[in-house]
Write an enzyme that holds these catalytic residues in place. Structure first.
Site, mmCIF file in Angstrom:
data_model
loop_
_atom_site.group_PDB
_atom_site.id
_atom_site.type_symbol
_atom_site.label_atom_id
_atom_site.label_comp_id
_atom_site.label_asym_id
_atom_site.label_seq_id
_atom_site.Cartn_x
_atom_site.Cartn_y
_atom_site.Cartn_z
ATOM 1 C CG ASP A 57 -8.244 4.502 31.845
ATOM 2 O OD1 ASP A 57 -9.021 4.478 32.712
ATOM 3 O OD2 ASP A 57 -7.356 3.388 31.534
ATOM 4 C CG ASP B 261 -6.585 2.149 37.857
ATOM 5 O OD1 ASP B 261 -7.440 2.883 38.131
ATOM 6 O OD2 ASP B 261 -5.527 2.285 38.458
#
Ligand code: XBP
Ligand code: MG
Length: 252
Positions: A15, A17
């Site tokens: 991922d 953020d």
């Protein structure tokens, strides 16, 4: 001949953020507020309020919902959100260029070792294609991500598994062989729904969240983060390639 069994670590999907970098509080949130100011709107998202707003995945969707909750008619909210999100993205790109963004401590070394060992790297994020490649290049110029899936590539955002399913497909993998690394409950849910074991590295906004089904939960990548945390023994030296191999091998 590399080990082709599903138990072997054949890719790691990160991922963005909160996982690769702490981007939300000082990056995205301030960019949203600058967009509100540009448009002459009185709204400003405080640090704590933004943590609640993050429950809506996707910046444009987050804006649309917020504007509707402020009383804007749904059609007007959608149109206004589109313009605000374009302005926000421009401000976020300026934040990236301004070198304020930093990798989370330890993650660059992990990416380098994964790359050195020939393990393909991928990204699966809700974030927009307008800024994701630029952030990755700014933070990790020496790292090659074989696959980058953004919020613009999928029909359904996390917690839907589409981003991870697309990343696995583009890597030429079934669910077997990949491990996901996430920071948030929607991201974990997306990875699990895609059939992937998932390591959670909690971030500033998700420290106190619950992560049902996570293969392991750590507060950071470094040994100084994990040594005192309630983690399996193989993670006490930090998030290493060996730890990710163990996590993959232990997955059902
Ligand atoms: C985090 C998100 C994104 C960002 C804002 O994505 O939900 O919406 O908050 O970026 P992830 P955009 O944790 O999956 O990387 O404004 O481009 O959506
Ligand atoms: Mg995240």
């Amino acid at each position: 001949m590399p080990d082709q069994s599903a138990a072997s670590l054949r890719a790691v999907i990160f991922d963005v953020d909160g996982t690769l970098a702490e981007t939300e509080r000082d990056g995205h949130r301030t960019a949203f507020n600058q967009a509100f100011r540009d448009h002459g709107l009185p709204y400003r998202w405080g640090v704590d309020e933004y943590g609640l707003l993050l429950r809506t995945p996707g910046g444009r969707q987050r804006l649309t919902r917020y504007l509707a909750e402020q009383g804007h008619h749904e059609i007007e909210a959608q149109a206004l959100a589109a313009g605000l999100h374009r302005a926000k993205t421009d401000h976020f790109l300026a934040w990236i260029r301004g070198r304020a963004a930093r990798p989370r401590p330890g993650v660059h070394a992990l990416l380098r070792e994964l790359q050195h060992q020939g393990i393909p790297l991928a990204v699966a994020t809700t974030g927009s294609s307008a800024w994701v490649p630029g952030l990755l290049t700014r933070l990790f110029a020496d790292i090659r991500f074989a696959v980058i899936v953004t919020g613009d590539d999928v029909a359904r955002l996390k917690p839907d598994p589409h981003a991870y399913q697309l990343a696995c497909s583009r890597l030429g993998l079934g669910a077997g062989g990949a491990v996901a690394v996430e920071d948030s409950p929607p991201g974990l849910a997306a990875a699990i729904s895609a059939g992937l074991p998932c390591l959670v590295v909690t971030s500033a906004y998700t420290r106190d969240d619950r992560f049902p089904g996570a293969s392991a939960i750590v507060p950071g990548y470094l040994a100084t983060d994990t040594a005192s945390a309630a983690v399996p023994g193989f993670l006490r030296a930090g998030v290493t390639v060996g730890a990710l191999r163990r996590l993959r091998a232990a997955a059902p």
